[in-house]
Design a protein around this motif. Structure first.
Motif, PDB file in Angstrom:
ATOM      1  N   THR A 169       0.847  -1.188   0.000  1.00  0.00           N
ATOM      2  CA  THR A 169       0.000   0.000   0.000  1.00  0.00           C
ATOM      3  C   THR A 169       0.887   1.244   0.000  1.00  0.00           C
ATOM      4  N   PRO A 170       0.351   2.373  -0.445  1.00  0.00           N
ATOM      5  CA  PRO A 170       1.128   3.611  -0.376  1.00  0.00           C
ATOM      6  C   PRO A 170       1.630   3.922   1.039  1.00  0.00           C
ATOM      7  N   SER A 171       0.855   3.573   2.050  1.00  0.00           N
ATOM      8  CA  SER A 171       1.284   3.854   3.426  1.00  0.00           C
ATOM      9  C   SER A 171       2.496   3.009   3.822  1.00  0.00           C
ATOM     10  N   ASP A 172       2.665   1.824   3.210  1.00  0.00           N
ATOM     11  CA  ASP A 172       3.863   1.029   3.457  1.00  0.00           C
ATOM     12  C   ASP A 172       5.108   1.793   3.010  1.00  0.00           C
ATOM     13  N   VAL A 173       5.014   2.420   1.862  1.00  0.00           N
ATOM     14  CA  VAL A 173       6.132   3.207   1.341  1.00  0.00           C
ATOM     15  C   VAL A 173       6.354   4.450   2.198  1.00  0.00           C
ATOM     16  N   ALA A 174       5.268   5.110   2.565  1.00  0.00           N
ATOM     17  CA  ALA A 174       5.363   6.324   3.378  1.00  0.00           C
ATOM     18  C   ALA A 174       6.031   6.047   4.716  1.00  0.00           C
ATOM     19  N   HIS A 175       5.804   4.865   5.267  1.00  0.00           N
ATOM     20  CA  HIS A 175       6.425   4.506   6.548  1.00  0.00           C
ATOM     21  C   HIS A 175       7.945   4.453   6.417  1.00  0.00           C
ATOM     22  N   ALA A 176       8.438   3.866   5.324  1.00  0.00           N
ATOM     23  CA  ALA A 176       9.884   3.802   5.108  1.00  0.00           C
ATOM     24  C   ALA A 176      10.468   5.197   4.894  1.00  0.00           C
ATOM     25  N   VAL A 177       9.757   6.029   4.158  1.00  0.00           N
ATOM     26  CA  VAL A 177      10.203   7.407   3.940  1.00  0.00           C
ATOM     27  C   VAL A 177      10.274   8.157   5.266  1.00  0.00           C
ATOM     28  N   SER A 178       9.267   7.984   6.099  1.00  0.00           N
ATOM     29  CA  SER A 178       9.231   8.640   7.406  1.00  0.00           C
ATOM     30  C   SER A 178      10.457   8.288   8.238  1.00  0.00           C
ATOM     31  N   PHE A 179      10.826   7.013   8.212  1.00  0.00           N
ATOM     32  CA  PHE A 179      12.008   6.557   8.959  1.00  0.00           C
ATOM     33  C   PHE A 179      13.272   7.276   8.488  1.00  0.00           C
ATOM     34  N   LEU A 180      13.435   7.416   7.184  1.00  0.00           N
ATOM     35  CA  LEU A 180      14.645   8.028   6.647  1.00  0.00           C
ATOM     36  C   LEU A 180      14.665   9.542   6.795  1.00  0.00           C
ATOM     37  N   LEU A 181      13.487  10.167   6.914  1.00  0.00           N
ATOM     38  CA  LEU A 181      13.430  11.621   7.117  1.00  0.00           C
ATOM     39  C   LEU A 181      13.726  12.024   8.562  1.00  0.00           C
ATOM     40  N   ASP A 182      13.668  11.082   9.457  1.00  0.00           N
ATOM     41  CA  ASP A 182      13.777  11.376  10.881  1.00  0.00           C
ATOM     42  C   ASP A 182      15.171  11.895  11.255  1.00  0.00           C
ATOM     43  N   ASN A 183      15.217  12.759  12.258  1.00  0.00           N
ATOM     44  CA  ASN A 183      16.501  13.252  12.765  1.00  0.00           C
ATOM     45  C   ASN A 183      17.436  12.118  13.153  1.00  0.00           C
ATOM     46  N   ASN A 184      16.872  11.058  13.713  1.00  0.00           N
ATOM     47  CA  ASN A 184      17.683   9.965  14.260  1.00  0.00           C
ATOM     48  C   ASN A 184      18.242   9.017  13.208  1.00  0.00           C
ATOM     49  N   SER A 185      17.918   9.239  11.938  1.00  0.00           N
ATOM     50  CA  SER A 185      18.446   8.384  10.868  1.00  0.00           C
ATOM     51  C   SER A 185      19.730   8.958  10.280  1.00  0.00           C
ATOM     52  N   SER A 186      20.533   9.576  11.108  1.00  0.00           N
ATOM     53  CA  SER A 186      21.715  10.312  10.628  1.00  0.00           C
ATOM     54  C   SER A 186      22.882   9.418  10.237  1.00  0.00           C
ATOM     55  N   PHE A 187      22.833   8.117  10.578  1.00  0.00           N
ATOM     56  CA  PHE A 187      23.938   7.218  10.248  1.00  0.00           C
ATOM     57  C   PHE A 187      23.568   6.282   9.098  1.00  0.00           C
ATOM     58  N   ILE A 188      22.479   6.603   8.410  1.00  0.00           N
ATOM     59  CA  ILE A 188      22.030   5.814   7.263  1.00  0.00           C
ATOM     60  C   ILE A 188      22.069   6.705   6.035  1.00  0.00           C
ATOM     61  N   THR A 189      22.964   6.415   5.111  1.00  0.00           N
ATOM     62  CA  THR A 189      23.049   7.231   3.903  1.00  0.00           C
ATOM     63  C   THR A 189      23.607   6.396   2.755  1.00  0.00           C
ATOM     64  N   GLY A 190      23.181   6.737   1.556  1.00  0.00           N
ATOM     65  CA  GLY A 190      23.611   6.019   0.369  1.00  0.00           C
ATOM     66  C   GLY A 190      22.965   4.661   0.205  1.00  0.00           C
ATOM     67  N   GLN A 191      21.868   4.432   0.898  1.00  0.00           N
ATOM     68  CA  GLN A 191      21.247   3.109   0.917  1.00  0.00           C
ATOM     69  C   GLN A 191      19.955   3.074   0.097  1.00  0.00           C
ATOM     70  N   SER A 192      19.586   1.863  -0.311  1.00  0.00           N
ATOM     71  CA  SER A 192      18.317   1.617  -1.000  1.00  0.00           C
ATOM     72  C   SER A 192      17.513   0.607  -0.194  1.00  0.00           C
ATOM     73  N   ILE A 193      16.344   1.030   0.270  1.00  0.00           N
ATOM     74  CA  ILE A 193      15.460   0.157   1.038  1.00  0.00           C
ATOM     75  C   ILE A 193      14.333  -0.316   0.134  1.00  0.00           C
ATOM     76  N   TYR A 194      14.235  -1.631  -0.022  1.00  0.00           N
ATOM     77  CA  TYR A 194      13.205  -2.208  -0.886  1.00  0.00           C
ATOM     78  C   TYR A 194      11.952  -2.502  -0.076  1.00  0.00           C
ATOM     79  N   VAL A 195      10.879  -1.807  -0.432  1.00  0.00           N
ATOM     80  CA  VAL A 195       9.572  -2.014   0.206  1.00  0.00           C
ATOM     81  C   VAL A 195       8.761  -2.834  -0.791  1.00  0.00           C
ATOM     82  N   CYS A 196       8.945  -4.157  -0.730  1.00  0.00           N
ATOM     83  CA  CYS A 196       8.470  -5.000  -1.827  1.00  0.00           C
ATOM     84  C   CYS A 196       7.846  -6.306  -1.350  1.00  0.00           C
ATOM     85  N   GLY A 197       7.599  -6.443  -0.050  1.00  0.00           N
ATOM     86  CA  GLY A 197       7.013  -7.676   0.447  1.00  0.00           C
ATOM     87  C   GLY A 197       7.904  -8.886   0.282  1.00  0.00           C
TER      88      GLY A 197
END
Length: 239
Positions: A202-230
């Motif tokens: 669902t679109p909300s599944d994708v939005a959840h992953a985006v929310s995680f990466l936008l967070d202040n606390n995701s500062s040690f995650i960069t250059g990565q690809s997260i597959y939201v694909c079941g």
């Protein structure tokens, strides 16, 4: 500058008026951000043609009038389904303009403000099709290009407190998916039956992953690809 202590909670979302983009906008609001949407339609959008550089740059200038925006979601995209032998040059160029060039222009425009703030979060919506999919020459090329740019930006911008990642949806129930994958098509039925979690995303599944990466606390995650694909990128369910 600590982003937690600033009033800048704006997030620029391209193509945020419908589909996955609208779900991202809704999630951003829920997370306490103020979405700024660039799209060709939408009551709350800055109206622009993201395939046109001049229109895009003008919209970006308008969005930045109130100051820097330190979070960006490069979401806009279109599929242009066709086989290699049938794919037209017009389709290929249109895919580059919308799926790839708009992300380049938006990121380039927002980077100075992110550097000034010593903080930034860039999330680009790629696709599982970047790994290869039939009838997706133009689409897969541009979505793989997003991943390549993202890795390069991670190397260049990490020292400025800026992270840049991609979220790669698999089969997500949207109008875009339905357009490119007719429900009665054998290939569409095969796609759904091959998803390990046995459901469409669902679109909300994708939005959840985006929310995680936008967070202040995701500062040690960069250059990565997260597959939201079941689990569809893992391999085949059946031999």
């Amino acid at each position: 500058m600590n982003p937690k202590n600033t009033l800048n909670k704006r997030v620029l979302v391209t193509g945020g008026a419908s589909g996955i983009g609208a779900a991202i906008v809704q999630r951003c609001r829920r997370d306490g951000y103020t979405p700024v949407v660039l799209d060709q339609y939408g009551e709350d959008s800055i109206i622009c043609d993201l395939t046109d550089p001049e229109s895009t740059v003008s919209a970006l200038k308008l969005a930045l009038q109130e100051g820097p925006i330190t979070r960006l979601v490069n979401n806009v995209g279109a599929v242009f389904p066709n086989t290699l032998t049938e794919q037209t040059l017009d389709e290929f160029n249109a895919a580059i303009a919308l799926n790839l060039r708009s992300a380049f222009l938006c990121t380039q425009a927002l980077i100075p403000g992110m550097r000034q703030s010593n903080f930034g979060r860039i999330v680009s919506i790629s696709s599982r099709a970047a790994l290869g999919k039939e009838s997706r020459t133009a689409y897969s090329a541009t979505k793989a290009g997003l991943q390549g740019m993202t890795r390069t930006w991670a190397l260049e911008e990490g020292r400025h407190g800026i992270t840049t990642n991609t979220v790669c949806p698999g089969p997500i129930q949207t109008e875009l998916f339905d357009f490119a994958n007719p429900s009665e098509s054998p290939s569409t039925k095969a796609i759904i039956s091959s998803i390990p979690v046995q459901r469409m995303g669902t679109p909300s599944d994708v939005a959840h992953a985006v929310s995680f990466l936008l967070d202040n606390n995701s500062s040690f995650i960069t250059g990565q690809s997260i597959y939201v694909c079941g689990g569809k990128t893992v391999g085949a369910i059946h031999d």
